[in-house]
Write an enzyme that holds these catalytic residues in place. Structure first.
Site, PDB file in Angstrom:
ATOM      1  N   GLU A   1     -28.902 -37.212  12.826  1.00 16.17           N
ATOM      2  CA  GLU A   1     -29.406 -36.172  13.741  1.00 16.17           C
ATOM      3  C   GLU A   1     -30.365 -36.751  14.765  1.00 16.17           C
ATOM      4  O   GLU A   1     -30.582 -36.144  15.833  1.00 16.17           O
ATOM      5  CB  GLU A   1     -30.064 -35.040  12.939  1.00 16.17           C
ATOM      6  CG  GLU A   1     -31.458 -35.309  12.411  1.00 16.17           C
ATOM      7  CD  GLU A   1     -31.516 -36.157  11.157  1.00 16.17           C
ATOM      8  OE1 GLU A   1     -32.617 -36.317  10.603  1.00 16.17           O
ATOM      9  OE2 GLU A   1     -30.454 -36.666  10.719  1.00 16.17           O
TER      10      GLU A   1
ATOM     11  N   HIS B   1     -30.618 -41.506   9.716  1.00 17.50           N
ATOM     12  CA  HIS B   1     -30.690 -40.156  10.289  1.00 17.50           C
ATOM     13  C   HIS B   1     -29.706 -39.970  11.446  1.00 17.50           C
ATOM     14  O   HIS B   1     -30.046 -40.257  12.596  1.00 17.50           O
ATOM     15  CB  HIS B   1     -32.107 -39.895  10.813  1.00 17.50           C
ATOM     16  CG  HIS B   1     -33.137 -39.676   9.763  1.00 17.50           C
ATOM     17  ND1 HIS B   1     -33.468 -38.416   9.291  1.00 17.50           N
ATOM     18  CD2 HIS B   1     -33.922 -40.542   9.087  1.00 17.50           C
ATOM     19  CE1 HIS B   1     -34.420 -38.529   8.384  1.00 17.50           C
ATOM     20  NE2 HIS B   1     -34.712 -39.804   8.232  1.00 17.50           N
TER      21      HIS B   1
ATOM     22  N   CYS C   1     -31.465 -38.810   4.162  1.00 16.39           N
ATOM     23  CA  CYS C   1     -32.781 -39.330   3.808  1.00 16.39           C
ATOM     24  C   CYS C   1     -33.326 -38.601   2.570  1.00 16.39           C
ATOM     25  O   CYS C   1     -32.788 -38.768   1.492  1.00 16.39           O
ATOM     26  CB  CYS C   1     -33.717 -39.268   5.008  1.00 16.39           C
ATOM     27  SG  CYS C   1     -35.172 -40.336   4.847  1.00 16.39           S
TER      28      CYS C   1
END
Length: 229
Positions: free
Chosen positions: A204, A202, A85
């Site tokens: 994560e 993302h 990002c």
């Protein structure tokens, strides 16, 4: 291995990245950009957020922090680097990868789950998947539209440096399933080395089973795959 997660002023996904990596058994350390990279760094994450409030252009100021010279040198030496990002924006701005990320076609901040098609499965970041596999990973960005000169994009595609494209759950691409207007539906690209990658979604946030889908685990396991290569 120890993955250094570089925190800039305005980073806000650094702790998310650390928790996700530690969940996978990968040692991670958050590093303040002014302190430089630790000597034992064997992987680097440029995390999401709004470094320096996205002034000038998203990622432009962070890309000029002195630590980024060390990141470029580490990348050239084969240390795996992943920009996510805002980290993807920083990666492009600092020359780790080509192209740029700019304002979404909708001119709105977009926060939602999207589908990604794995364009190749022979890189550290995609070795956990099959080519053509569709994974679900969230996005959260206002400047996620990937732009690059048409001729250079054709070269990147010929060099097989496109990692992910936005798609529907059946793997079909097109404007209706492209959340930000990225050229050719590009969601993630490789640098000059396969150990360097940037992507808007993302991983994560798609790693911990207690908060939702875990399709992002394979991307983060790229640090292990790269270190074993």
């Amino acid at each position: 291995m120890t993955v250094s997660i570089v925190r800039f002023g305005g980073s806000n996904c650094d702790r998310d990245a650390a928790r996700a990596l530690e969940h996978l058994g990968i040692d991670a350390e958050i590093v303040w950009h002014e302190d430089g990279l630790p000597a034992d760094t064997s992987g680097i994450v440029l995390p999401g957020g709004f470094s320096y409030g996205d002034y000038l252009r998203a990622g432009a100021m962070a890309a000029r922090s002195p630590i980024m010279e060390a990141v470029r040198e580490a990348a050239a030496d084969g240390v795996p680097v992943l920009g996510v990002c805002n980290g993807a924006q920083i990666g492009c701005e600092s020359g780790l990868t080509e192209g740029a990320f700019t304002t979404n076609e909708s001119a709105r901040f977009q926060c939602e789950h999207v589908y990604l098609r794995v364009e190749r499965a022979d890189t550290p970041w995609t070795a956990a998947y099959e080519e053509g596999e569709v994974i679900e990973v969230p996005i959260a960005h206002g400047e996620g539209r990937y732009e690059i000169d048409d001729d250079r994009l054709a070269e990147l595609e010929a060099e097989d440096r496109i990692l992910f494209r936005y798609c529907d759950e059946d793997g079909e691409t097109g404007p209706d399933v492209n959340p930000n207007g990225s050229k050719h539906d590009v969601a993630g690209v490789l640098g000059d080395r396969e150990t360097v990658a940037v992507l808007m979604p993302h991983p994560e946030r798609a790693t911990l089973p207690e908060i939702g889908p875990t399709d992002g685990q394979g991307i983060l396991r790229g640090f292990e795959t790269a270190s074993d290569a």
